[in-house]
Design an enzyme around this catalytic site. Sequence first.
Site, PDB file in Angstrom:
ATOM      1  N   GLU A   1       0.831  -1.211   0.000  1.00 11.86           N
ATOM      2  CA  GLU A   1       0.000   0.000   0.000  1.00 11.86           C
ATOM      3  C   GLU A   1       0.870   1.267   0.000  1.00 11.86           C
ATOM      4  O   GLU A   1       1.869   1.341   0.729  1.00 11.86           O
ATOM      5  CB  GLU A   1      -0.869  -0.001   1.265  1.00 11.86           C
ATOM      6  CG  GLU A   1      -1.860   1.153   1.335  1.00 11.86           C
ATOM      7  CD  GLU A   1      -2.659   1.150   2.629  1.00 11.86           C
ATOM      8  OE1 GLU A   1      -2.188   0.573   3.628  1.00 11.86           O
ATOM      9  OE2 GLU A   1      -3.764   1.736   2.641  1.00 11.86           O
TER      10      GLU A   1
ATOM     11  N   LYS B   1      -9.693   2.367  -2.329  1.00 12.80           N
ATOM     12  CA  LYS B   1      -9.891   1.695  -1.035  1.00 12.80           C
ATOM     13  C   LYS B   1     -11.307   1.913  -0.512  1.00 12.80           C
ATOM     14  O   LYS B   1     -11.740   3.050  -0.335  1.00 12.80           O
ATOM     15  CB  LYS B   1      -8.852   2.261  -0.067  1.00 12.80           C
ATOM     16  CG  LYS B   1      -8.768   1.616   1.297  1.00 12.80           C
ATOM     17  CD  LYS B   1      -7.559   2.213   2.057  1.00 12.80           C
ATOM     18  CE  LYS B   1      -7.358   1.612   3.427  1.00 12.80           C
ATOM     19  NZ  LYS B   1      -6.083   2.089   4.037  1.00 12.80           N
TER      20      LYS B   1
ATOM     21  N   CYS C   1      -5.684  -2.793   2.238  1.00 16.03           N
ATOM     22  CA  CYS C   1      -5.400  -2.719   3.683  1.00 16.03           C
ATOM     23  C   CYS C   1      -6.595  -3.021   4.582  1.00 16.03           C
ATOM     24  O   CYS C   1      -6.999  -4.167   4.724  1.00 16.03           O
ATOM     25  CB  CYS C   1      -4.773  -1.374   4.014  1.00 16.03           C
ATOM     26  SG  CYS C   1      -3.928  -1.402   5.635  1.00 16.03           S
TER      27      CYS C   1
END
Lengths: 384, 384
Positions: free
Chosen positions: B118, B195, B232
């Site tokens: 990330e 995300k 994540c």
Amino acid sequence: MDTEQFESVESILDKLTGEDAQHVRRVLYGPAVNPLQLSSEALNHAEIDNFELKGYGFDIRQEQLRAPRLVRVGVFQNATPLETWAPIEQQRHAFYGMAKRALLTAFCSGVNVFCFQEAWNMPFAFCTREKYPWCEYAEAAEDGPTTVFLQQLAKQYNMVIISPILERDSSHCDTIWNTAVVIDNHGDYLGKHRKNHIPRVGDFNESTYYIEGNTGHPVFETEFGRLAINICYGRHHPMNWLMFGLNGAEIVFNPSATVNGLSEPLWGIEARNAAIANGYFTCAINRVGTEVFQNEFTSGDGNRAHKNFGHFYGSSYVAAPNGSRTPGLSRTKNGLLVAEMDLNLCRQVKDNWGFQMTQRLDMYAEKFGEAIKHDYKPEIIKRK
Amino acid sequence: MDTEQFESVESILDKLTGEDAQHVRRVLYGPAVNPLQLSSEALNHAEIDNFELKGYGFDIRQEQLRAPRLVRVGVFQNATPLETWAPIEQQRHAFYGMAKRALLTAFCSGVNVFCFQEAWNMPFAFCTREKYPWCEYAEAAEDGPTTVFLQQLAKQYNMVIISPILERDSSHCDTIWNTAVVIDNHGDYLGKHRKNHIPRVGDFNESTYYIEGNTGHPVFETEFGRLAINICYGRHHPMNWLMFGLNGAEIVFNPSATVNGLSEPLWGIEARNAAIANGYFTCAINRVGTEVFQNEFTSGDGNRAHKNFGHFYGSSYVAAPNGSRTPGLSRTKNGLLVAEMDLNLCRQVKDNWGFQMTQRLDMYAEKFGEAIKHDYKPEIIKRK
């Protein structure tokens, strides 16, 4: 290599020492659990009956406004006491005798909520695909013999008892269900939950006997916390776990029956992931031992007909929402696992991680609503 | 005890021998993976650059009608090469230099699809809550400097490259996103994913900089399989994983940045559970090392201000839908993990376990639709 008879992964990891042991413990088992001091009476009972008795407690930070809500849970894993072809009345007698001893030991260990394994009062005979005698084990949830038997003990011991059985539904054409009955600590029938997801894999096409449950995702509010039951194969379904969380569960039991050739590497992952993702405690309970049947059957794996389908590997454990878990019970022996937990931990973990706040349920409700359509077009990006 | 500097859980478990080692391996890591024979050229590059290089392959049954669809994935974990306060141009230069070497090594290892961690081309500075200089790292997804830099290498190496960066969206008021860019093996920009779930925990309230993504759950159909990216914190959300599965993903990458005090016991659970539940491969990638910042900051944990928030513990790994996983990379060193997988395994596992067939998506779409209402009444059963 004999994959059946070793005691447990934890008994092997115990051979590691010093910092090695601490590193492995921390990374693989999360924040440490503390062994519980169990009464000598309880330990004596377990020794006489030749089952394992282990107890652990989870750590928690004290709060200012809420008093601790300490609960002791007991989960029991067992082999079938008689040959699977013994008459039903004899089997029941043997299962009930064993249960009585286990509940007494749990009482002596301070247990408030007790849960048996899946279909605990019968052999796990669905692999045979024979309808009889197995369908005869099905009984009424509310007032069948097993519920009546347990009610008296629940009252005597001031204990909530969760009893997963084969249910006969006489109000609906005598259909059969895979059901967990909840009896409260006053000995009263509180309600039931029917298994939501039914396997069709290997020796487990249980839809030969019963189909997907129609009781939703009830959470049972008791004097010892908000409880739910995710029966066996439902542990493979993240949405099943999630829905119990949305209904406010603090402890979700997963009474199971599964064998080493099928699922053992998944066992430590799924119920623990559910505890983490949903902010509640999970209790994964599995049978032990090998059940041999009178008539041979095949298993859909190309192998010759046989009379057993493998080793139920026990390994029952309890997982907390903060990533902590207890060691597992033995892979080979009957056992009672006692876990003391402060239910306040659930909300503390939710406050800390924020998974519920950030879950975007509205987006998923909409997307799943799209995805169920028969002409759904997956969202694919490809080279033009 | 120093919880930062030990090499890996697997390096400790390697001290077990004989049947002990085999039992622990089977139960904790699932069906065995086979070490890949990597080229001496690749091994030399890794040695020169002082990063770990490991390769593993997953077993699979051959089919009659489908030829194997072998893919080699490479995931790279790295520390920041310069001090975090070095000028941005210098940082980029250093990150790009490192990336170039890693991609060359991946090419020499036969890698088809490469994924970085990330926000790979910058320090993970969101803990500071300082807007500058960090916002300056944000760049256009489609034609920013990092994408342009990687396009040439993707084409040269015939490799799909997934590049998680901080995105500047000049078409929408210059907003910033946490985004993964997908460049195909012809060097063309294929698309991006933002995300979906943004943390607000400890040092990770990233909503200081960017909010929840609006690109849905795209699956990128490439010459090397159908790929998706769960960035994540999205790994904590089972529905996020599920939606990529519903859109047909065969490999889902989880580029991450997470530290040992926060999440290490969860790391081996979540991406692996997702692989099992959804019938695809998952690749969990984490940073390594400790990043020190110029100005002190607090972490919302009652402790004094400090200049770093803990150790990124690496431990990148790949998990298969059948419960198998590779060992993790080191907890302390840069590393490239190469995994060879036959994508046919996804459908084989789905056929075997039947989780998709039995998931009752219609029921959950309806129930979630109820649960999002502000006046939703959870399904509670209590004593009358």
